[in-house]
Motif scaffolding. Structure first.
Motif, mmCIF file in Angstrom:
data_model
loop_
_atom_site.group_PDB
_atom_site.id
_atom_site.type_symbol
_atom_site.label_atom_id
_atom_site.label_comp_id
_atom_site.label_asym_id
_atom_site.label_seq_id
_atom_site.Cartn_x
_atom_site.Cartn_y
_atom_site.Cartn_z
ATOM 1 N N GLY A 86 0.554 9.595 -1.314
ATOM 2 C CA GLY A 86 0.384 10.914 -0.717
ATOM 3 C C GLY A 86 0.366 10.860 0.798
ATOM 4 O O GLY A 86 1.095 11.565 1.480
ATOM 5 N N CYS A 87 -0.484 9.988 1.353
ATOM 6 C CA CYS A 87 -0.665 9.972 2.805
ATOM 7 C C CYS A 87 -0.249 8.655 3.444
ATOM 8 O O CYS A 87 -0.122 8.573 4.656
ATOM 9 C CB CYS A 87 -2.125 10.269 3.148
ATOM 10 N N GLY A 88 -0.048 7.628 2.641
ATOM 11 C CA GLY A 88 0.387 6.353 3.209
ATOM 12 C C GLY A 88 -0.736 5.377 3.502
ATOM 13 O O GLY A 88 -0.495 4.275 3.972
ATOM 14 N N ARG A 89 -1.992 5.805 3.262
ATOM 15 C CA ARG A 89 -3.142 4.948 3.525
ATOM 16 C C ARG A 89 -3.080 3.664 2.691
ATOM 17 O O ARG A 89 -2.648 3.670 1.548
ATOM 18 C CB ARG A 89 -4.410 5.717 3.157
ATOM 19 N N LEU A 90 -3.518 2.566 3.295
ATOM 20 C CA LEU A 90 -3.563 1.292 2.575
ATOM 21 C C LEU A 90 -5.027 0.890 2.398
ATOM 22 O O LEU A 90 -5.781 0.841 3.362
ATOM 23 C CB LEU A 90 -2.821 0.215 3.349
ATOM 24 N N ILE A 91 -5.415 0.634 1.160
ATOM 25 C CA ILE A 91 -6.796 0.222 0.896
ATOM 26 C C ILE A 91 -6.792 -1.264 0.547
ATOM 27 O O ILE A 91 -6.050 -1.693 -0.333
ATOM 28 C CB ILE A 91 -7.397 1.056 -0.260
ATOM 29 N N HIS A 92 -7.593 -2.054 1.259
ATOM 30 C CA HIS A 92 -7.682 -3.487 0.994
ATOM 31 C C HIS A 92 -8.768 -3.704 -0.054
ATOM 32 O O HIS A 92 -9.943 -3.429 0.200
ATOM 33 C CB HIS A 92 -8.064 -4.267 2.261
ATOM 34 N N LEU A 93 -8.396 -4.172 -1.227
ATOM 35 C CA LEU A 93 -9.402 -4.446 -2.263
ATOM 36 C C LEU A 93 -10.174 -5.701 -1.901
ATOM 37 O O LEU A 93 -9.629 -6.613 -1.282
ATOM 38 C CB LEU A 93 -8.716 -4.645 -3.613
ATOM 39 N N ASP A 94 -11.431 -5.754 -2.324
ATOM 40 C CA ASP A 94 -12.168 -6.982 -2.036
ATOM 41 C C ASP A 94 -11.691 -8.103 -2.955
ATOM 42 O O ASP A 94 -11.029 -7.872 -3.969
ATOM 43 C CB ASP A 94 -13.687 -6.763 -2.106
ATOM 44 N N GLY A 95 -12.016 -9.324 -2.580
ATOM 45 C CA GLY A 95 -11.507 -10.495 -3.278
ATOM 46 C C GLY A 95 -11.867 -10.513 -4.746
ATOM 47 O O GLY A 95 -11.038 -10.851 -5.595
ATOM 48 N N ARG A 96 -13.091 -10.101 -5.047
ATOM 49 C CA ARG A 96 -13.545 -10.167 -6.438
ATOM 50 C C ARG A 96 -12.775 -9.180 -7.312
ATOM 51 O O ARG A 96 -12.322 -9.514 -8.404
ATOM 52 C CB ARG A 96 -15.045 -9.879 -6.517
ATOM 53 N N THR A 97 -12.612 -7.941 -6.824
ATOM 54 C CA THR A 97 -11.861 -6.941 -7.581
ATOM 55 C C THR A 97 -10.425 -7.401 -7.773
ATOM 56 O O THR A 97 -9.849 -7.257 -8.855
ATOM 57 C CB THR A 97 -11.874 -5.585 -6.835
ATOM 58 N N SER A 98 -9.847 -7.981 -6.721
ATOM 59 C CA SER A 98 -8.473 -8.474 -6.797
ATOM 60 C C SER A 98 -8.339 -9.541 -7.865
ATOM 61 O O SER A 98 -7.427 -9.506 -8.699
ATOM 62 C CB SER A 98 -8.038 -9.069 -5.454
ATOM 63 N N GLN A 99 -9.276 -10.498 -7.855
ATOM 64 C CA GLN A 99 -9.212 -11.599 -8.822
ATOM 65 C C GLN A 99 -9.355 -11.097 -10.245
ATOM 66 O O GLN A 99 -8.655 -11.557 -11.149
ATOM 67 C CB GLN A 99 -10.299 -12.625 -8.528
ATOM 68 N N THR A 100 -10.268 -10.135 -10.436
ATOM 69 C CA THR A 100 -10.475 -9.570 -11.774
ATOM 70 C C THR A 100 -9.182 -8.937 -12.286
ATOM 71 O O THR A 100 -8.760 -9.177 -13.414
ATOM 72 C CB THR A 100 -11.593 -8.503 -11.743
#
Ligand SMILES: [Zn+2]
Ligand SMILES: [Zn+2]
Length: 138
Positions: A86-100
């Protein structure tokens, strides 16, 4: 030339400090330019950084103004990203969420995500905007 490079470094440092936030260009100018002169050079630097893929341009809902966010982080290979269509925003997930998420996809789909992969969807602001459109007809 060296002056320009120095200014570019300051613009970069400004964005790098807060990779989860997006800033309108006016705010960048205020932070970089002590006396408020030389805005056009900041505009040029920022649009150059967008071309290089170091910043991304975000169009704010309900506004004609754009803001800019740092997306070229050194640690970005170590986590996943959510990219709002929608707006182009980039959200950086934290390491733990990414690994899961990575583990889950690998075990259920036998699918390995790329390092720093981006998943596309709608952020809270844009989803809220959709909801408020629907709310009108209720
Ligand atoms: Zn990142
Ligand atoms: Zn959004």
């Amino acid at each position: 030339m060296t002056y320009h490079t120095e200014k570019k470094d300051r613009v970069l440092a400004f964005f790098r400090e807060k990779p989860d936030e997006a800033f309108p260009i006016e705010q960048v100018c205020r932070a970089i330019l002590a006396d408020g002169s030389g805005k056009s050079s900041v505009y040029r630097i920022v649009s150059g950084l967008v071309d290089e893929g170091i910043l991304c341009k975000i169009s704010e809902p309900n506004s004609r103004h754009c803001s800019y966010q740092y997306v070229g982080g050194e640690h970005c290979a170590e986590h996943l990203h959510l990219k709002c269509v929608g707006c182009g925003r980039l959200i950086h997930l934290d390491g733990r969420t990414s690994q899961t998420l990575e583990k889950q996809l690998l075990s259920s789909e036998n699918f390995e995500l790329d390092e720093g992969a981006r998943l596309f969807g709608k952020c809270a602001v844009c989803r809220h905007k959709c909801k408020s459109l629907f709310a009108k007809s209720e």
